[in-house]
Design an enzyme around this catalytic site. Structure first.
Site, short mmCIF file in Angstrom:
data_model
loop_
_atom_site.label_atom_id
_atom_site.label_comp_id
_atom_site.label_asym_id
_atom_site.label_seq_id
_atom_site.Cartn_x
_atom_site.Cartn_y
_atom_site.Cartn_z
CE LYS A 1 43.04 -21.70 43.98
NZ LYS A 1 42.36 -21.54 45.29
NE ARG B 1 35.73 -13.41 47.13
CZ ARG B 1 35.92 -13.80 48.39
NH1 ARG B 1 35.82 -12.93 49.38
NH2 ARG B 1 36.17 -15.07 48.67
N1 BES Z 1 38.24 -21.20 43.19
C1 BES Z 1 38.52 -20.95 44.55
C2 BES Z 1 37.54 -21.59 45.51
C3 BES Z 1 37.44 -23.08 45.57
C4 BES Z 1 38.50 -23.85 46.01
C5 BES Z 1 36.23 -23.67 45.28
C6 BES Z 1 38.34 -25.22 46.09
C7 BES Z 1 36.08 -25.03 45.37
C8 BES Z 1 37.14 -25.81 45.77
C9 BES Z 1 38.49 -19.45 44.83
O1 BES Z 1 38.87 -18.62 43.80
C10 BES Z 1 39.44 -19.23 45.96
O2 BES Z 1 40.59 -19.46 45.79
N2 BES Z 1 38.89 -18.80 47.09
C11 BES Z 1 39.65 -18.56 48.25
C12 BES Z 1 39.18 -17.27 48.84
C13 BES Z 1 40.06 -16.71 49.92
C14 BES Z 1 41.38 -16.26 49.32
C15 BES Z 1 39.36 -15.56 50.56
C16 BES Z 1 39.41 -19.70 49.23
O3 BES Z 1 38.28 -20.20 49.30
O4 BES Z 1 40.36 -20.11 49.89
ZN ZN Z 2 40.98 -18.23 43.72
#
Ligand code: BES
Ligand code: ZN
Ligand code: ZN
Length: 460
Positions: free
Chosen positions: A238, A312
């Site tokens: 990230k 997931r």
């Molecule tokens: N933990 C994050 C989602 C998240 C980010 C929730 C900020 C609340 C606030 C999750 O694991 C994630 O990184 N999801 C990605 C999925 C994508 C790679 C398909 C996202 O939402 O960008």
């Molecule tokens: Zn994530």
């Protein structure tokens, strides 16, 4: 934090009269001339948030008056405890009696402070509740939400899978539940490959934490919570801004722990099962990679499109496990997607549901208890966005559009249609300060679901 409440007893207290703009005239007309004069001098009109001490003839405080907008709101007086001088208070005013429980819960939430690493200015105003009020319920609601906040606010270094596990073990002990866990390599031999794979790069071993409680003859409710103790994104790392709050990525687990505590402390007649897949999504030489394929517990093979879609993955093994014992109700909570936040913002809990009556119950319950929710669609037409060339599915869709729905559709692969299933995609965090809701970890969906469970299962 001191106990925000005093339950009955003879201790002297200062009344706080709650006044709204509409009840102001009636309230004002009942005052004596000196009091009327005092209010006028201080421009007190009952406007929301106005607080005024009305002096007694002996120089002390006879009462406080506080302007509220809507007594039905759980947070109507949540700002009060931090604004009042130290002392013991009671609530009065038109309509207050019938809303005392929710007002008291808001008061309790307004007393919350996260003081593990920093001394906070003590809140020393306490609310005296009449003997007739439901003390255990008020106390337990506040304790459950505060518990979720504490868990989320605690830095990842001090809230790793082993720490979550210790919290659940302690809860099991307190309420005579049965606690169990599967740790590290044992996850592979016990067939939880995706929990293991997500967590294997961390020095803090991944786990599947389990708690069982209640009579076996009662309806079985299973709660599953995403317990990613820190989400770096993995090899699909990230950016700094996105990673900054990722200690909260165990926010789903925190809701489940808070809700379990609430259920057990109020002895709701259900059979409760809690499953928390806990892992750190870390980066190391043995991190899982984009393009890898995991054969999940259910047998479904998953091609990793993005290592940041890890929630997931840990959830799918836990959901498979949950469904093996055919619960009457299956509920999961997860900080699953940024897309859900784009859809409903950060202050509403997005949910998905495979059962119409249940979805309707959640919606109305959320409104009743000021725990706002909004349903998003499990639109079958988007299933094809999860197709993989080499496996049964990918873990992340080919497009970011509808990202919360595609994540929910991925999870739905692991839940048979005949099990009523509710999936929360939540923020678990306050980005801004509001009455009774400081910046930081937040309980989201706990009160709404408790309301649903109570309506369904409480002995009447
Ligand atoms: N933990 C994050 C989602 C998240 C980010 C929730 C900020 C609340 C606030 C999750 O694991 C994630 O990184 N999801 C990605 C999925 C994508 C790679 C398909 C996202 O939402 O960008
Ligand atoms: Zn994530
Ligand atoms: Zn995550």
């Amino acid at each position: 934090m001191i106990d925000p409440f005093i339950y009955g007893g003879k201790e002297a207290s200062v009344p706080v009269t709650l006044v709204s703009s509409s009840s102001f005239n009636r309230f004002f007309n009942k005052l004596n001339d000196a009091q009327k004069h005092w209010l006028e001098q201080n421009h007190f009109t009952g406007k929301t948030g106005q607080l005024l001490a009305v002096p007694a003839v002996d120089g002390g405080i006879e009462k406080m008056v506080y302007g509220v907008c809507n007594l039905d709101n759980y947070y109507a007086i949540a700002d009060l405890p931090a604004r009042l001088p130290p002392g013991v208070y009671t609530l009065e005013g038109t309509g207050v009696k019938s809303r005392l429980e929710s007002l008291a819960i808001g008061w309790g939430l307004g007393c919350y402070q996260f003081d593990r690493y920093k001394k906070c200015k003590a809140i020393e105003a306490r609310l005296k509740l009449p003997n007739s009020s439901d003390h255990p319920r008020i106390h337990s609601m506040v304790a459950a939400c505060s518990r979720a906040r504490d868990l989320i606010n605690t830095p990842a270094e001090d809230m790793m899978p082993q720490h979550l596990s210790a919290v659940v073990a302690e809860l099991a002990q307190t309420y005579a539940g049965v606690y169990d866990e599967i740790v590290g390599d044992d996850l592979l031999s016990a067939n939880y490959p995706s929990i293991y794979t997500v967590g294997r790069a961390s020095i803090n071993q991944p786990r599947l934490i389990e708690l069982n409680w209640g009579d076996a003859g009662n309806p079985c409710v299973t709660l599953v919570g995403k317990g990613i103790c820190f989400d770096s994104g993995g090899l699909d790392i990230k950016p700094a801004a996105g990673m900054r709050t990722m200690k909260k990525d165990m926010g789903g687990a925190a809701q489940v722990i808070g809700l379990a505590q609430l259920i057990m402390s109020l002895e709701l007649p259900i059979r409760l099962r809690v499953l928390i897949p806990a892992a750190e999504n870390a980066i190391a030489g043995n991190s899982y990679r984009p393009g890898d394929v995991i054969k999940t517990r259910s047998g479904v093979t998953v091609e990793i499109d993005n290592t940041d879609a890890e929630g997931r993955l840990v959830l799918c093994d836990a959901l498979t496990e949950a469904c093996e014992s055919k619960p009457d109700l299956l509920i999961d909570y997860a900080t699953l997607t940024g897309a859900a936040r784009v859809a409903v913002g950060t202050e509403i809990s997005a949910f998905f549901c495979n059962n119409r009556p249940l979805a309707e119950e959640v919606r109305t319950a959320g409104e009743t208890v000021d725990d706002p929710t909004w349903e998003l669609p499990l639109h079958k037409g988007y299933r094809s966005l999860l197709e993989s060339h080499v496996a049964d599915t990918v873990n992340s869709a080919s497009t970011p559009f509808g990202g919360a729905t595609t994540a929910a559709l991925y999870l739905q692969n692991f839940v048979p249609d005949n099990i009523p299933w509710l999936h929360f995609d939540i923020m678990a965090w306050n980005n801004r300060k509001r009455a009774g809701r400081p910046i930081g970890g937040e309980a989201m969906g706990i009160r709404a679901v408790y309301e649903v469970l109570e309506k369904r299962y409480a002995a009447s």
